[in-house]
Design an enzyme around this catalytic site. Structure first.
Site, PDB file in Angstrom:
ATOM      1  N   CYS A 105       7.482   8.125  -1.434  1.00  0.00           N
ATOM      2  CA  CYS A 105       6.408   7.240  -1.883  1.00  0.00           C
ATOM      3  C   CYS A 105       5.120   8.065  -1.907  1.00  0.00           C
ATOM      4  O   CYS A 105       4.718   8.608  -0.876  1.00  0.00           O
ATOM      5  CB  CYS A 105       6.305   6.076  -0.895  1.00  0.00           C
ATOM      6  SG  CYS A 105       4.923   4.992  -1.196  1.00  0.00           S
ATOM      7  N   CYS A 132      -4.454  -5.315   2.213  1.00  0.00           N
ATOM      8  CA  CYS A 132      -4.229  -3.869   2.221  1.00  0.00           C
ATOM      9  C   CYS A 132      -5.309  -3.122   2.995  1.00  0.00           C
ATOM     10  O   CYS A 132      -6.497  -3.310   2.757  1.00  0.00           O
ATOM     11  CB  CYS A 132      -4.186  -3.378   0.780  1.00  0.00           C
ATOM     12  SG  CYS A 132      -4.178  -1.594   0.640  1.00  0.00           S
ATOM     13  N   CYS A 185      -8.936   3.011  -2.889  1.00  0.00           N
ATOM     14  CA  CYS A 185      -8.498   2.222  -4.043  1.00  0.00           C
ATOM     15  C   CYS A 185      -9.609   1.252  -4.435  1.00  0.00           C
ATOM     16  O   CYS A 185     -10.340   0.763  -3.584  1.00  0.00           O
ATOM     17  CB  CYS A 185      -7.239   1.442  -3.668  1.00  0.00           C
ATOM     18  SG  CYS A 185      -6.518   0.547  -5.049  1.00  0.00           S
ATOM     19  N   GLU A 237      37.502  10.985   6.665  1.00  0.00           N
ATOM     20  CA  GLU A 237      38.106  10.988   8.015  1.00  0.00           C
ATOM     21  C   GLU A 237      37.999  12.346   8.703  1.00  0.00           C
ATOM     22  O   GLU A 237      37.954  12.450   9.925  1.00  0.00           O
ATOM     23  CB  GLU A 237      39.596  10.610   7.930  1.00  0.00           C
ATOM     24  CG  GLU A 237      39.811   9.195   7.460  1.00  0.00           C
ATOM     25  CD  GLU A 237      41.061   9.067   6.621  1.00  0.00           C
ATOM     26  OE1 GLU A 237      41.769  10.061   6.425  1.00  0.00           O
ATOM     27  OE2 GLU A 237      41.309   7.948   6.152  1.00  0.00           O
ATOM     28  N   CYS A 267       1.037   0.470   3.306  1.00  0.00           N
ATOM     29  CA  CYS A 267       0.089   1.362   2.655  1.00  0.00           C
ATOM     30  C   CYS A 267      -1.256   1.406   3.381  1.00  0.00           C
ATOM     31  O   CYS A 267      -1.832   0.398   3.717  1.00  0.00           O
ATOM     32  CB  CYS A 267      -0.023   0.831   1.226  1.00  0.00           C
ATOM     33  SG  CYS A 267      -1.482   1.123   0.372  1.00  0.00           S
ATOM     34  N   CYS A 270      -7.031  -5.290  -2.689  1.00  0.00           N
ATOM     35  CA  CYS A 270      -6.101  -6.343  -2.271  1.00  0.00           C
ATOM     36  C   CYS A 270      -6.421  -6.780  -0.838  1.00  0.00           C
ATOM     37  O   CYS A 270      -6.672  -5.941   0.039  1.00  0.00           O
ATOM     38  CB  CYS A 270      -4.659  -5.840  -2.334  1.00  0.00           C
ATOM     39  SG  CYS A 270      -4.170  -5.367  -3.995  1.00  0.00           S
TER      40      CYS A 270
HETATM   41  S1  SF4 Z   1      -2.213  -2.676  -2.251  1.00  0.00           S
HETATM   42 FE1  SF4 Z   1      -3.975  -1.421  -1.615  1.00  0.00          FE
HETATM   43  S2  SF4 Z   1      -3.667   0.549  -2.573  1.00  0.00           S
HETATM   44 FE2  SF4 Z   1      -2.301  -0.899  -3.603  1.00  0.00          FE
HETATM   45  S3  SF4 Z   1      -3.510  -1.662  -5.354  1.00  0.00           S
HETATM   46 FE3  SF4 Z   1      -3.908  -3.077  -3.681  1.00  0.00          FE
HETATM   47  S4  SF4 Z   1      -5.766  -2.272  -2.702  1.00  0.00           S
HETATM   48 FE4  SF4 Z   1      -4.938  -0.636  -3.971  1.00  0.00          FE
END
Ligand code: SF4
Length: 357
Positions: A116, A130, A123, A103, A347, A127
């Site tokens: 992060c 991504c 990479c 207070e 990402c 994915c």
């Molecule tokens: S989300 Fe992107 S950075 Fe992460 S593992 Fe998959 S491809 Fe690689």
């Protein structure tokens, strides 16, 4: 490229003590790196000039420069960081909890933050959802480049060295594909004379390289793991994460069951919810079955659409129905609020923007 030097942040204290004589200087240098966030040898006032000159011929202090940053209304700050070779990668400063006051306006609890960090430029995993994947793979980050992300962000946010911070290895890259440098960075973070970030505060997030999950477990570093599961059947998972063909869902679940985990802790499973792909209750039911026997926590993440994607964000109602099903069936579950939505915080998105400039 010829001017690229190793960084002092590439080394554990023990390694520095073995190479710098007298060895107590190594401890002093560690203090400059991790307690004072020095970026230049000139700042190291109690280190003899001759030693600094000798070291500066071989090493840089901090190998990173802030190339760009975007601040979100929720306190998330996304950094684009440049390395000595001109390559860039990202790190994100996330405010997890606001500070609390009594207070009289006195702070009773300080704000809590998570950083992060990235482990690679680009990479190999590929994915489908991504943006980092779209740029392909460039190179692994060195241990020093991983460590320097935390130092740089703490310094930029005036976050004292002894204030607690959590680290998630969830930025660009697949951390377990750079296991050697990752494990060294984890050790450097843990060093009591440095940042002293315990392993319990560090979470390695993997797309599911099952053999490397085993390898990380054998190292027994004490870190947590988070698995980017995202799907409950191999067909969809292979569509989302092509390397699922080599490391299928069952192999990941088996590796998680072998991983040494503090008995009080849970393994985090990340589940990126995509409209019409994996947001139905049949998927929820399969997920419950798949995770039975594992002390698990599921983090449901809204898919964050970016220009050019065909995937869509799920509805709030479907998200809540999915979460309710998991909770009713005994799974701990959270829905991740989309931190940094206004600054493209999925990402790879900041980097992508930069390369379009
Ligand atoms: S989300 Fe992107 S950075 Fe992460 S593992 Fe998959 S491809 Fe690689």
């Amino acid at each position: 490229m010829n001017n690229i030097k190793k960084s002092l942040m590439d080394f554990t204290l023990e390694e520095l003590q073995n190479s710098i004589k007298p060895s107590f200087r190594a401890k002093q240098i560690y203090g400059w790196l991790y307690h004072n966030y020095a970026t230049d040898f000139d700042e190291m006032k109690n280190i003899p000039k001759a030693l600094k000159e000798e070291l500066s011929k071989k090493y840089v202090v901090n190998p990173l420069k802030i190339a760009n940053k975007e601040v979100s209304s929720d306190g998330t700050i996304k950094y684009l960081l440049q390395m000595q070779d001109g390559k860039t990668m990202e790190a994100v400063w996330l405010k997890m909890k606001d500070e609390q006051k009594d207070e009289d306006g006195q702070i009773t609890q300080e704000a809590k933050y998570t950083i992060c960090v990235s482990t690679q430029v680009g990479c190999k995993v590929g994915c489908a959802f991504c943006l980092t994947a779209k740029g392909g793979f460039t190179r692994d980050l060195s241990a020093g480049e991983i460590v320097a992300q935390v130092v740089t962000l703490k310094k930029d946010n005036k976050h004292k060295h002894n204030r607690k911070i959590n680290i998630v290895y969830m930025g660009m890259g697949e951390p377990l594909d750079n296991l050697e440098n990752l494990s060294k960075a984890i050790e450097i973070f843990k060093e009591n004379n440095g940042l002293a970030i315990s392993a319990k505060r560090q979470t390695v997030s993997t797309s599911g390289l099952s053999n490397k999950i085993d390898r990380l477990g054998e190292m027994d570093l004490g870190v947590h793991i988070a698995i980017s599961l995202h799907a409950v059947d191999d067909e969809l998972r292979s569509e989302l994460i092509p390397m699922n063909k080599a490391h299928n869902i069952q192999s990941i679940i088996d590796a998680v069951k072998r991983f040494p985990i503090d008995t009080r802790k849970r393994v985090m499973f990340e589940y990126l919810v995509i409209k019409g792909k994996n947001d139905d209750l049949v998927s929820a039911k399969k997920l419950v079955k798949l995770l039975s026997g594992i002390k698990a926590k599921v983090n449901l993440i809204y898919f964050n659409p970016y220009p050019g994607t065909t995937y869509e964000r799920p509805s709030k109602d479907d998200m809540i129905a999915f979460a309710d099903y998991l909770i009713k069936h005994g799974l701990l579950c959270t829905i991740r609020d989309s931190k940094g939505m206004d600054i493209s915080a999925a990402c790879g998105q900041l980097k992508e923007k930069e390369s379009n400039i």
